[in-house]
Design a protein around this motif. Sequence first.
Motif, short mmCIF file in Angstrom:
data_model
loop_
_atom_site.label_atom_id
_atom_site.label_comp_id
_atom_site.label_asym_id
_atom_site.label_seq_id
_atom_site.Cartn_x
_atom_site.Cartn_y
_atom_site.Cartn_z
N ASP A 33 0.83 -1.35 0.08
CA ASP A 33 0.08 -0.18 0.09
C ASP A 33 0.39 0.84 0.52
N VAL A 34 0.25 2.36 -0.56
CA VAL A 34 0.92 3.61 -0.41
C VAL A 34 -0.50 4.58 -0.04
N ILE A 35 1.04 5.04 1.52
CA ILE A 35 0.00 6.27 2.18
C ILE A 35 0.78 7.07 2.12
N ARG A 36 0.09 8.37 2.80
CA ARG A 36 0.25 9.56 2.79
C ARG A 36 1.07 9.57 4.12
N PHE A 37 2.30 10.31 4.43
CA PHE A 37 2.45 10.65 6.38
C PHE A 37 3.51 11.42 6.33
N GLN A 38 3.27 12.42 6.82
CA GLN A 38 4.02 13.97 7.20
C GLN A 38 4.47 13.81 5.38
N ASN A 39 2.80 14.17 4.94
CA ASN A 39 2.97 15.08 3.38
C ASN A 39 4.73 14.28 2.20
N ALA A 52 2.58 -2.74 11.23
CA ALA A 52 2.68 -2.92 10.13
C ALA A 52 4.28 -1.46 9.46
N VAL A 53 5.33 -2.29 9.01
CA VAL A 53 6.75 -1.57 8.54
C VAL A 53 6.39 -0.76 7.14
N VAL A 54 6.42 0.26 7.75
CA VAL A 54 7.04 1.53 6.62
C VAL A 54 7.68 1.96 5.83
N LEU A 55 7.76 2.06 4.75
CA LEU A 55 9.53 2.54 4.14
C LEU A 55 9.08 4.27 3.71
N MET A 56 10.07 5.20 4.49
CA MET A 56 10.07 6.10 3.72
C MET A 56 11.25 6.85 3.21
N ASN A 57 11.22 7.56 1.46
CA ASN A 57 12.71 8.10 1.44
C ASN A 57 12.61 9.30 1.68
N ARG A 58 14.28 9.45 2.46
CA ARG A 58 14.34 11.07 2.45
C ARG A 58 14.72 11.49 1.75
N PRO A 59 14.83 12.85 1.53
CA PRO A 59 15.35 13.82 0.39
C PRO A 59 16.99 13.81 0.70
N ALA A 60 17.42 13.96 -0.39
CA ALA A 60 18.73 14.29 -0.60
C ALA A 60 19.33 15.71 0.34
N ARG A 61 20.13 16.23 -0.04
CA ARG A 61 20.83 16.91 0.49
C ARG A 61 22.12 17.38 -0.15
N SER A 83 0.47 0.79 13.44
CA SER A 83 -0.30 -0.19 13.92
C SER A 83 -1.12 -0.48 12.38
N PRO A 84 -1.43 -1.19 12.10
CA PRO A 84 -1.70 -2.53 11.07
C PRO A 84 -3.56 -1.89 10.38
N ASN A 85 -3.65 -1.19 11.78
CA ASN A 85 -5.15 -0.47 12.17
C ASN A 85 -5.75 0.75 11.71
N SER A 86 -3.43 1.65 11.69
CA SER A 86 -4.18 3.29 11.57
C SER A 86 -5.10 3.11 10.61
N GLU A 87 -5.96 4.49 11.18
CA GLU A 87 -6.72 4.82 9.78
C GLU A 87 -6.01 6.07 9.03
N ILE A 88 -4.88 5.95 8.25
CA ILE A 88 -4.29 6.46 7.65
C ILE A 88 -4.60 6.55 6.11
N PRO A 89 -5.28 7.00 5.10
CA PRO A 89 -5.93 6.86 3.70
C PRO A 89 -4.83 6.57 2.83
N VAL A 90 -5.22 5.52 2.60
CA VAL A 90 -4.47 4.55 1.81
C VAL A 90 -4.99 4.90 0.50
N LEU A 91 -3.61 5.22 -0.74
CA LEU A 91 -4.09 5.67 -2.04
C LEU A 91 -4.32 5.36 -2.96
N ASN A 92 -3.21 4.00 -3.10
CA ASN A 92 -3.32 3.19 -4.20
C ASN A 92 -4.64 2.16 -4.66
N ARG A 93 -5.49 1.72 -3.31
CA ARG A 93 -5.86 1.05 -3.34
C ARG A 93 -7.39 1.27 -3.94
N LYS A 94 -8.52 0.56 -4.79
CA LYS A 94 -10.10 1.39 -5.01
C LYS A 94 -10.77 0.85 -4.41
#
Length: 94
Positions: A33-39, A52-61, A83-94
Amino acid sequence: MKASKRISFDPNQTEFGILWQLAAYPFRLRAGDVIRFQNRLCRVVRVSESSAVVLMNRPARDFKTRFDKPVRFTPPPALFHISPNSEIPVLNRK
């Protein structure tokens, strides 16, 4: 000779059959799933009962050294648990 269907439970033991029925997927988040976390866009890597383990890319410096040479540093992606039951909106699921 015709092959017969396998019976997964004994019809005489209806209570036991109720216990072995698998429920629908119990968590809100799924791997991939793709989610939006801290913009920022993040991808869910793995989901278990506890997190749930989430991967977030960091910006290049970009910065310059003492000798005025430009350097671009890309830090590794950040892994964090939610949490695997977080109320974060999932962006890629229809």
